[in-house]
Motif scaffolding. Structure first.
Motif, PDB file in Angstrom:
ATOM      1  N   ARG A 292     100.887 102.504  -4.762  1.00 24.89           N
ATOM      2  CA  ARG A 292     102.224 103.985  -4.762  1.00 24.89           C
ATOM      3  C   ARG A 292     103.158 104.127  -4.449  1.00 24.89           C
ATOM      4  NH1 ARG A 292     100.852 109.814  -2.454  1.00 24.89           N
ATOM      5  NH2 ARG A 292     102.050 109.780  -4.015  1.00 24.89           N
ATOM      6  N   ALA A 293     103.470 102.950  -3.053  1.00 27.81           N
ATOM      7  CA  ALA A 293     105.196 102.955  -2.677  1.00 27.81           C
ATOM      8  C   ALA A 293     106.209 102.154  -4.061  1.00 27.81           C
ATOM      9  CB  ALA A 293     105.211 102.148  -1.313  1.00 27.81           C
ATOM     10  N   ARG A 294     104.675 100.742  -4.534  1.00 24.18           N
ATOM     11  CA  ARG A 294     105.519  99.870  -4.989  1.00 24.18           C
ATOM     12  C   ARG A 294     105.441 100.819  -6.564  1.00 24.18           C
ATOM     13  NH1 ARG A 294     101.306  96.380  -3.504  1.00 24.18           N
ATOM     14  NH2 ARG A 294     100.149  96.885  -4.858  1.00 24.18           N
TER      15      ARG A 294
ATOM     16  N   ALA B  94     109.943 102.385  -9.883  1.00 27.44           N
ATOM     17  CA  ALA B  94     110.539 104.027 -10.985  1.00 27.44           C
ATOM     18  C   ALA B  94     112.635 104.252 -10.968  1.00 27.44           C
ATOM     19  CB  ALA B  94     110.165 105.249 -10.917  1.00 27.44           C
ATOM     20  N   GLY B  95     112.472 103.258  -9.483  1.00 24.90           N
ATOM     21  CA  GLY B  95     114.058 102.896  -9.131  1.00 24.90           C
ATOM     22  C   GLY B  95     114.124 104.122  -7.954  1.00 24.90           C
TER      23      GLY B  95
ATOM     24  N   ALA C 232     109.288 111.895   2.098  1.00 24.58           N
ATOM     25  CA  ALA C 232     110.800 110.964   2.493  1.00 24.58           C
ATOM     26  C   ALA C 232     110.131 109.533   2.804  1.00 24.58           C
ATOM     27  CB  ALA C 232     110.478 111.224   4.021  1.00 24.58           C
ATOM     28  N   LEU C 233     110.360 109.234   1.187  1.00 21.77           N
ATOM     29  CA  LEU C 233     110.059 108.131   0.645  1.00 21.77           C
ATOM     30  C   LEU C 233     109.482 107.201   1.922  1.00 21.77           C
ATOM     31  CD1 LEU C 233     113.013 107.860  -1.816  1.00 21.77           C
ATOM     32  CD2 LEU C 233     110.697 108.195  -2.589  1.00 21.77           C
TER      33      LEU C 233
END
Length: 399
Positions: free
Chosen positions: A22-24, A29-30, A357-358
Motif C-alpha cells: 500500500r505504501a508503494r 501515485a506521487g 500522515a503518510l
C-alpha cells in the motif's frame, strides 16, 4: 479457480507486506510516504562480502549445491555455533537454508501435523502463525505483558502445555517488541521443558547481534541437556544487511535436521552457491562492522523514543534489541482521527496513519498483540525524524 487445498485456504498474506505494498502504491501515485513497515536494513551489504560472491562466480562456483549446503559454508556456520553454544558443532550438524524463514518452515513442517499445538509467546512475528497453520497445527499464544518487557513468563508456559503441545517457538531478540532474553529467564523456561519432554523448541535468533543492553544468550547454550530437542537458527539477513541474498542456517538434533533436509530437498533443494560464498565471507571476515551497525541501530531506537516521547496517547516499552518500536496505541482507540475516521482497532490506526500522515506501520494484531503498532527503525535518521513528527502531529490532532 476453485478447489485449492485446505492449507491454501487457511493461509493469509502477511500484513507487513500488505502495508508495504500500500505504501508503494501511494508513493507511485506521487505521495511522500515514509514506510516503516518492513524489517529490512537500509545499510549496504559489506564490500568484502560482495567481493567474495563475485570471486566465487568468476571461479565457476555456479553448479547445483548439496541440499544441506556447501562444505565451506557449513564449516563456517559450525564454527559460529561452536562459539555461541559453547560446545563442538560439526559441519554435518548444520543445514543451510533459503533465508531464516525456510529454516522455520522446514522445522515446523517436519514436526507438526494436524492435532498438534505450537506454543508461541506473543507478540510474535507474523510468519510463525502462517507456517504453523500451513502445516495444520494450531497456534497457542502466550501473551507477554509490556510490564514484563514482553518477556515470557515461565509459569504461563507451564500452564499452557498439554499433551497436544509439540513445539515452543522462542524469538529473542524479539520481533516486534525488541525484548531480549537473559539467562535467568531461559533457565526457568528450560526447567519447565525438563518436566515436559514431549515439547520441542525452535530458537529463532536472527537478531542475535542487535542487542543494545545485555548480551546474547540462547536456550541451547543455557541448557545443553535439552539439545536433542532444540533447533537453533539464525542467518545473515539482518546483522550483515543481506536480506536479498536469502541465506539462513540452523543446527539441532540429527534426526530433526535430517527431516528438515527432506523438506528442503522436496521444496527448493540447495541454496545459491554464490550466496553461500558470501555468507562465508560475512561469518569469517571482519566483525567490527557488527559493533558499528549495532551502535547505529541503538541511536535510531533512541531517536524514535525521543521523537515520540511527547506524542499524546502513545506509551512505550523500551526495546532492548532488534530494530523495531512497538508502542501501545490503546489511548487512541475509541477516538477519531484528524480526518474523521473512527479508530476502533489497531488496524484502523495503522490505516489512518498511512492515509492521513503518510507513515506506513503494521498493526499489532498481525503479531498476535492487538492494541499496538510496529515501527521499523531500520531507516535513515531523516526518515525516522520526519515519520515521528508526522505521527506525533497525528496523535495530537486525534479527537
Amino acid at each position: 479457480m476453485s478447489g485449492f487445498t485446505a492449507r491454501i485456504r487457511r493461509t493469509r498474506p502477511a500484513a507487513t507486506f500488505a502495508m508495504a505494498a500500500r505504501a508503494r502504491a501511494l508513493r507511485a501515485a506521487g505521495h511522500d510516504v515514509i514506510s516503516l513497515s518492513i524489517g529490512e536494513p537500509d545499510l549496504p551489504t559489506p564490500d568484502h562480502v560482495i567481493a567474495a560472491a563475485h570471486a566465487a562466480a568468476c571461479a565457476g562456483e555456479t553448479r547445483y549445491p548439496p541440499i544441506a549446503g556447501t562444505e565451506a559454508c557449513r564449516a563456517a556456520v559450525a564454527r559460529k555455533f561452536t562459539h555461541d553454544l559453547n560446545r563442538p558443532v560439526a559441519p554435518n550438524q548444520v543445514l543451510i537454508t533459503n533465508g531464516g524463514k525456510q529454516a522455520i518452515f522446514n522445522a515446523v513442517m517436519a514436526l507438526i501435523e494436524p492435532g498438534n499445538t505450537v506454543l508461541i509467546p506473543a507478540p510474535c512475528w507474523a510468519g510463525y502463525i502462517q507456517v504453523v497453520e500451513f502445516a495444520g497445527g494450531t497456534p497457542v499464544f502466550l501473551p507477554c505483558s509490556a510490564s514484563s518487557g514482553f518477556r515470557l513468563d515461565p509459569a504461563r508456559l507451564e500452564a499452557a502445555i498439554t499433551p497436544a503441545s509439540r513445539l515452543l517457538l522462542l524469538n529473542y531478540p524479539n520481533n516486534p517488541s525488541g525484548a531480549v532474553a537473559d539467562p535467568a529467564m531461559l533457565e526457568a523456561i528450560a526447567g519447565v521443558l525438563r518436566r515436559h519432554p514431549h515439547v520441542h523448541v525452535i530458537a529463532d535468533d536472527i537478531y542475535e547481534h542487535l542487542i543494545f543492553e545485555g548480551a546474547y544468550h540462547t536456550i541451547a547454550g543455557i541448557a545443553p541437556d535439552l539439545a536433542d530437542r532444540i533447533v537453533t537458527l539464525s542467518g545473515v539477513s539482518k546483522s550483515y544487511a543481506m536480506t536479498g541474498w536469502r541465506l539462513g542456517f540452523c543446527t539441532g538434533p540429527a534426526d530433526w535436521l535430517a527431516a528438515m533436509g527432506l523438506v528442503q530437498g522436496t521444496a527448493t533443494a540447495g541454496v545459491s552457491t554464490i550466496s553461500q560464498a558470501a555468507a562465508v565471507a560475512a561469518l569469517d571476515g571482519p566483525q567490527d562492522l557488527l559493533i558499528e551497525r549495532r551502535a547505529i541501530y541503538r541511536h535510531r531506537r533512541d531517536l524514535v523514543l525521543a521523537g515520540l516521547a511527547a506524542a499524546p496517547h502513545l506509551t512505550f516499552t523500551r526495546p532492548d534489541g532488534a530494530f523495531y518500536a512497538f508502542p501501545s496505541i490503546a489511548g487512541l482507540l475509541g477516538r477519531t482521527s484528524p480526518a474523521g475516521r473512527r479508530l476502533a482497532t489497531d488496524d484502523d490506526v495503522a490505516d489512518a496513519l498511512l492515509d492521513e500522515a503518510l507513515v506506513a506501520t503494521v498493526p499489532g494484531s498481525a503479531f498476535a498483540m492487538p492494541g499496538h503498532i510496529r515501527l521499523s527503525t531500520a531507516a535513515s535518521d531523516d526518515a525516522l525524524t520526519r515519520a515521528c513528527a508526522r505521527i506525533a502531529q497525528f496523535c495530537g490532532a486525534v479527537k
